[in-house]
Design an enzyme around this catalytic site. Structure first.
Site, PDB file in Angstrom:
ATOM      1  N   GLY A  79       6.786   3.617  13.168  1.00  0.00           N
ATOM      2  CA  GLY A  79       6.337   4.729  12.648  1.00  0.00           C
ATOM      3  C   GLY A  79       6.575   6.027  13.298  1.00  0.00           C
ATOM      4  N   MET A  96      -3.116   0.636   0.745  1.00  0.00           N
ATOM      5  CA  MET A  96      -4.195   0.352   1.778  1.00  0.00           C
ATOM      6  C   MET A  96      -5.167   0.273   0.575  1.00  0.00           C
ATOM      7  SD  MET A  96      -4.083   1.897   5.139  1.00  0.00           S
ATOM      8  CE  MET A  96      -2.122   2.203   6.236  1.00  0.00           C
ATOM      9  N   GLY A 122       3.090  -2.099  14.430  1.00  0.00           N
ATOM     10  CA  GLY A 122       2.280  -2.046  15.094  1.00  0.00           C
ATOM     11  C   GLY A 122       1.761  -1.352  16.292  1.00  0.00           C
ATOM     12  N   MET A 182       0.660  -8.754  12.290  1.00  0.00           N
ATOM     13  CA  MET A 182       0.392  -7.322  13.100  1.00  0.00           C
ATOM     14  C   MET A 182      -0.438  -6.963  14.231  1.00  0.00           C
ATOM     15  SD  MET A 182      -0.343  -5.153  10.026  1.00  0.00           S
ATOM     16  CE  MET A 182      -0.838  -3.897  11.115  1.00  0.00           C
ATOM     17  N   GLY A 184      -1.759   4.626  11.409  1.00  0.00           N
ATOM     18  CA  GLY A 184      -1.058   4.524  12.465  1.00  0.00           C
ATOM     19  C   GLY A 184      -1.075   4.842  13.600  1.00  0.00           C
ATOM     20  N   GLY A 185      -0.333   4.407  14.439  1.00  0.00           N
ATOM     21  CA  GLY A 185       0.121   5.805  15.800  1.00  0.00           C
ATOM     22  C   GLY A 185      -1.497   4.725  17.065  1.00  0.00           C
ATOM     23  N   GLY A 224      -4.412  -0.200   8.882  1.00  0.00           N
ATOM     24  CA  GLY A 224      -5.505   0.785   7.942  1.00  0.00           C
ATOM     25  C   GLY A 224      -5.240   1.685   8.956  1.00  0.00           C
ATOM     26  N   SER A 284       8.203   3.023   8.819  1.00  0.00           N
ATOM     27  CA  SER A 284       7.016   3.125   7.914  1.00  0.00           C
ATOM     28  C   SER A 284       6.647   3.916   7.691  1.00  0.00           C
ATOM     29  CB  SER A 284       5.772   2.879   9.023  1.00  0.00           C
ATOM     30  OG  SER A 284       4.917   2.674   8.292  1.00  0.00           O
TER      31      SER A 284
END
Length: 226
Positions: free
Chosen positions: A199, A39, A178, A143, A150-151, A148, A10
């Site tokens: 990500g 987004m 995610g 998802m 990250g992390g 909306g 990501s």
């Protein structure tokens, strides 16, 4: 052998000031796709990138640009993203209930591959008509966190959706996004996910190539066992 494993770092977790070199680095490390989070600050609170950034990046890479649109009006993005050189266009089922057939048709007409995404709280049954249609989506993105940001922490209960999808559509590309990394990949892979978005677990790793390899091996091993 099942559907091919595709590892998609990501780019939201990358250094945006050096996007081209970050993309090149991920591909050298073994990434299949580059995941681009778009987004609008409305469907989700965050605001990220749009077609101009995709167009800029496309000049520096031939990679598959896997665009996930967390936007309220995905139809407005089809033409600009098609022109910009996006490869995949994944929209959210929560905002596309009235016009998804037109949306899929337009996405394909611009040379992009259509996908549909759903939030953790959305029942999996809502995407079935889009996969079973005469003009179907080619990927479903489950998802595994609220879209909306990250992390976030991986939500284990979303794996039931992946299992249901894989059982019903054995040849479908199923993407998860995610909280994916070495500690969560096995449960996602064994549930049937084959497209893995990661990500911070990739970009924050001392050895990103090793993480990408672990993710791929887990998907391939789960497919051998199943």
């Amino acid at each position: 052998m099942g559907v091919a494993a595709k590892i998609a770092p990501s780019m939201l977790s990358s250094d945006f000031a050096n996007l081209a070199s970050e993309a090149h680095r991920m591909l050298q490390f073994g990434a299949d796709w580059l995941h681009m989070d778009i987004m609008d600050g409305h469907f989700v609170p965050n605001l990220t990138i749009g077609a101009p950034v995709i167009e800029s990046l496309r000049k520096h890479t031939k990679a598959y640009l896997d665009c996930h649109l967390m936007v309220t009006n995905p139809l407005d993005y089809v033409e600009p993203l098609g022109k910009a050189g996006a490869s995949g266009f994944t929209f959210h089922v929560e905002v596309s209930k009235e016009n998804w057939q037109e949306l899929i048709q337009r996405i394909k007409s611009k040379g992009m591959r259509p996908g549909v995404a759903l939030k953790p709280g959305t029942p999996i049954e809502e995407v079935f008509p889009l996969v079973e249609s005469e003009n179907p989506v080619e990927m479903v993105l489950v998802m595994t966190v609220e879209p909306g940001f990250g992390g976030q922490k991986f939500m284990l209960d979303t794996m039931d959706k992946v299992r249901t999808l894989r059982k019903k559509f054995p040849a479908l590309d199923i993407e998860v996004d995610g909280g994916l990394g070495p500690s969560t990949i096995e449960v996602a892979a064994s549930a049937g996910a084959n497209c893995i978005v990661a990500g911070s677990s990739v970009f924050g790793a001392a050895e990103p190539a090793q993480v990408i390899s672990i993710l791929r091996n887990s998907v391939e091993e789960a497919q051998r066992i199943s």
